[in-house]
Design an enzyme around this catalytic site. Sequence first.
Site, PDB file in Angstrom:
ATOM      1  N   CYS A 135       5.430 -12.433  -5.852  1.00 18.90           N
ATOM      2  CA  CYS A 135       5.059 -12.223  -4.478  1.00 18.90           C
ATOM      3  C   CYS A 135       3.541 -12.077  -4.521  1.00 18.90           C
ATOM      4  O   CYS A 135       3.314 -10.538  -4.677  1.00 18.90           O
ATOM      5  CB  CYS A 135       5.814 -11.278  -3.777  1.00 18.90           C
ATOM      6  SG  CYS A 135       5.340 -11.185  -2.108  1.00 18.90           S
ATOM      7  N   CYS A 138       2.676  -9.180  -1.945  1.00 15.06           N
ATOM      8  CA  CYS A 138       3.711  -7.755  -1.942  1.00 15.06           C
ATOM      9  C   CYS A 138       2.800  -7.274  -3.390  1.00 15.06           C
ATOM     10  O   CYS A 138       2.675  -5.805  -3.131  1.00 15.06           O
ATOM     11  CB  CYS A 138       4.853  -7.947  -2.516  1.00 15.06           C
ATOM     12  SG  CYS A 138       5.608  -9.323  -1.513  1.00 15.06           S
ATOM     13  N   ASP A 139       2.351  -7.883  -4.353  1.00 11.40           N
ATOM     14  CA  ASP A 139       2.007  -6.959  -5.464  1.00 11.40           C
ATOM     15  C   ASP A 139       0.500  -7.045  -5.868  1.00 11.40           C
ATOM     16  O   ASP A 139       0.152  -6.651  -6.838  1.00 11.40           O
ATOM     17  CB  ASP A 139       2.965  -7.624  -6.818  1.00 11.40           C
ATOM     18  CG  ASP A 139       4.288  -7.377  -6.674  1.00 11.40           C
ATOM     19  OD1 ASP A 139       4.652  -6.465  -5.733  1.00 11.40           O
ATOM     20  OD2 ASP A 139       5.182  -8.112  -7.073  1.00 11.40           O
TER      21      ASP A 139
END
Length: 315
Positions: A135, A138-139
Amino acid sequence: MSQMHELAIIGGGPAGHTAAIYAKRGGVDFVVFNDGLTGGQIATTATLENYPGVVGPISGVEFSQLMDKQAEQIGFEFEASRIEKITEENDHFVLTDDYDESWRAKVIILAAGAHYRPFPLEETPKYHGRGLSYCATCDGNFFRGQSVAVVGGGDTALEDALYLSRICEKVYLVHRRREFRGQPVLQWQVRGVENIELVMPYTPQRIEGEDGVEALVVKNKETGEPKRLEVTGIFSALGLLPNSELVEGMVETTDYGYVKVDARMHTSHPRIFAAGDVTDSPLRQIAVAVGQAAIAAETARCWINENCAIEMERG
Ligand SMILES: Cc1cc2nc3c(=O)[nH]c(=O)nc-3n(C[C@H](O)[C@H](O)[C@H](O)COP(=O)(O)OP(=O)(O)OC[C@H]3O[C@@H](n4cnc5c(N)ncnc54)[C@H](O)[C@@H]3O)c2cc1C
């Protein structure tokens, strides 16, 4: 003995939410389960722009929060449980979660969505949370100013590469073919970004690094020539697999495990309906998931309550 519900909905993404809204408004006695992020997969995207009425762009998290707020207003709650097993007893199903708690229901709507295809190297588990991510939104921030590789050739890979190019110093986009599968507009954008380097046609061979990712070794599919990409992050964007193992052997699926549905969202089992990314839909988007879920909820309501407008075959 657990309480008998008319309907059990499995999944809390856009499809599960919609099925619950329609079930609630249709006066059906139901229980709805979600084990993951509020909003399902869409919670992991940075921007959402292609859903009617969404003026923004807004983030996937914001969109999911709106869905939750709506659930509260309409008056239903999710059981935060992962359904692990479904068994059939006489005229109903028994659904059991990972803590061995069980629920009974006459019909089921499977809206369990899909999950990322695992990164195809043996050493993959060693690097989960240590540089290997599924992701970008997200990261990505953990790799600010660093070099990363994105692996894949569809929309997600192209979007991830574009997103990361704004955060990272260098982005290698690794794809096994000479052409991308993703939308032409995204391909055009990717090709115009200076710090994105296309590595095609290459496939991943090995991840190197003791405590985390230090390099991704890839191999040219045509010449066999290896290449070592010095990266601290690898973003896998290799597509999705359906979360259909719960109903394996109970309903017909495609070769890839997507649940086959008809126009009324019937599966091959007369009391199991399905909607959203878990189905063999030709397009995996919110607009499709919510449309299918509305139909599935209405079909389920008709199965439960004979007094309804749509004609249906009863199994
Ligand atoms: C990065 C990304 C960006 C995207 N961008 C867009 C976009 O811009 N526009 C768009 O229209 N679509 C977009 N999509 C696609 C969209 O998110 C999906 O089509 C949509 O979320 C499908 O909804 P769903 O409810 O079928 O499944 P999901 O969203 O996958 O939700 C399923 C839910 O069910 C839960 N679940 C699964 N199994 C169980 C179980 N056994 N017990 C309990 N709960 C379970 C899961 O944890 C999950 O929360 C994007 C997807 C991704 C990954």
